[in-house]
Design an enzyme around this catalytic site. Structure first.
Site, mmCIF file in Angstrom:
data_model
loop_
_atom_site.group_PDB
_atom_site.id
_atom_site.type_symbol
_atom_site.label_atom_id
_atom_site.label_comp_id
_atom_site.label_asym_id
_atom_site.label_seq_id
_atom_site.Cartn_x
_atom_site.Cartn_y
_atom_site.Cartn_z
ATOM 1 N N GLY A 197 -17.472 4.941 27.455
ATOM 2 C CA GLY A 197 -17.759 4.199 26.242
ATOM 3 C C GLY A 197 -16.665 4.242 25.198
ATOM 4 O O GLY A 197 -16.599 3.372 24.338
ATOM 5 N N GLY B 96 -16.170 11.283 28.850
ATOM 6 C CA GLY B 96 -16.952 11.681 27.688
ATOM 7 C C GLY B 96 -18.377 12.061 28.024
ATOM 8 O O GLY B 96 -18.968 12.937 27.380
ATOM 9 N N GLU C 146 -9.567 10.430 33.705
ATOM 10 C CA GLU C 146 -8.633 10.057 32.638
ATOM 11 C C GLU C 146 -7.184 9.944 33.101
ATOM 12 O O GLU C 146 -6.412 9.151 32.567
ATOM 13 C CB GLU C 146 -8.704 11.086 31.498
ATOM 14 C CG GLU C 146 -9.963 11.039 30.684
ATOM 15 C CD GLU C 146 -11.101 11.856 31.260
ATOM 16 O OE1 GLU C 146 -12.038 12.161 30.516
ATOM 17 O OE2 GLU C 146 -11.053 12.197 32.464
ATOM 18 N N ASP D 92 -10.203 15.862 28.487
ATOM 19 C CA ASP D 92 -10.435 16.560 27.218
ATOM 20 C C ASP D 92 -11.932 16.869 27.099
ATOM 21 O O ASP D 92 -12.514 17.360 28.039
ATOM 22 C CB ASP D 92 -9.900 15.737 26.045
ATOM 23 C CG ASP D 92 -10.521 14.353 25.979
ATOM 24 O OD1 ASP D 92 -11.085 13.903 26.986
ATOM 25 O OD2 ASP D 92 -10.448 13.720 24.911
#
Length: 310
Positions: free
Chosen positions: A46, A95, A118, A126
């Site tokens: 998102g 995320g 990623e 992260d």
């Protein structure tokens, strides 16, 4: 509660989730929180488009604000006083993984797919991934972070990323049972989830059957050493057969991902990436208008814990 990719990032679902979780944590009537998705995808991607757009336009202050909201939400969930049960039925990547992987109850199904993809866009894992990936056996975390390889629900339980495997057909029954809990104590919650839990064997070609190979290749100190060990004496082909088959990652994508050391695709070859270039990406960003260092909120855990038990 139900996280999903927002149709428009301006809807700022991250902020909405943060506000709702804080409200529930402070509500004495609420004993536990259940987080699930509306649809086939739990939570994935998102925010990536907005991050990428900011990197192209140089809007670093805006990107930092987006990260602050995301990381503050992850921190809130990881330090939550009340029990939080995540029902992860579908893709949980990036995320979405940061949101769910640092909680006590992570229920997955046959539909669950985990990944930290990623690196495929020149980014790096992260959202707390350096914590939960580092807790995996051997060098599995390095493998997942560098390649973006996927794990299914059974593999997530086997390596510790998930706590329970429950068939998707039983999720509604599990949720109903959790709603009927009178006292939300860990033993009670664990007992209820365990009633619906099944033991699922790993597939024959699961990457978790090849942890010795992962440890051999991905224990190197640099990307150059990893890549060199993969291709030395024709060993890249066995790796492709043993490690990539189930995750559907091609040898080309591994070379492209790792040969850029999490940078964008310029330079295009590993030998063209200098240490100075890598250091540039790891140094503090110069002071710019609107830029602020990450400040996580103070969490008075003892006071909240005592209040929750009264």
């Amino acid at each position: 509660m139900a996280p999903n990719r927002p149709s428009n990032y301006e809807d700022d679902q991250v902020l909405q989730l943060s506000e709702e979780l804080q409200k529930l944590e402070n509500d004495p009537v609420v004993g536990l929180v259940i987080v699930k998705a509306n649809g086939k995808v739990f939570c994935a991607g998102g925010d990536v488009i907005e991050y990428y757009r900011c990197s192209l336009t140089g809007e670093w202050a805006l990107a930092a604000k987006i990260y602050q909201k995301q990381l503050t939400l992850d921190y809130l969930v990881a330090t939550y006083i009340k029990p939080v049960v995540f029902l992860i039925n579908g893709a949980v990547m990036g995320g979405g993984a940061g949101l769910s992987m640092n909680t006590s109850y992570r229920v997955v199904t046959e539909n669950t797919v985990f990944a930290m993809p990623e690196a495929a866009i020149g980014h790096y894992p992260d959202v707390g991934a350096s914590y939960f990936l580092s807790k995996l056996p051997g060098f599995l975390g390095e493998y997942l972070g560098l390649t973006g390889a996927k794990l299914n629900g059974a593999e997530m339980v086997a390596c510790g990323l998930a706590t329970h495997f429950v068939p998707s057909k039983n999720l509604l029954l599990l949720e109903k049972s959790l709603h009927e809990v009178d006292v939300a104590e860990p033993n009670t919650i664990q007992g209820i989830i365990s009633k619906y839990t099944q033991q699922v064997p790993l597939k024959e070609h699961s990457v978790l059957h090849r942890l010795n190979l992962i440890d051999h290749f991905f224990s190197k100190q640099t990307v150059e050493q990893i890549l060199s060990s993969l291709i030395r004496k024709g060993r890249f082909e066995p790796l492709e057969e043993c490690l990539i088959r189930d995750s559907r990652i091609s040898s080309h994508s591994i070379r492209r991902t790792m040969s850029n050391d999490f940078l964008v695709w310029e330079p295009s070859k590993l030998e063209l990436v200098s240490n100075d270039m890598v250091e540039t990406y790891l140094t503090k960003i110069p002071e710019i208008e609107g830029w602020k260092e990450l400040q996580l909120p103070t969490r008075d855990m003892l006071e909240k814990a005592l209040r929750a038990k009264l």
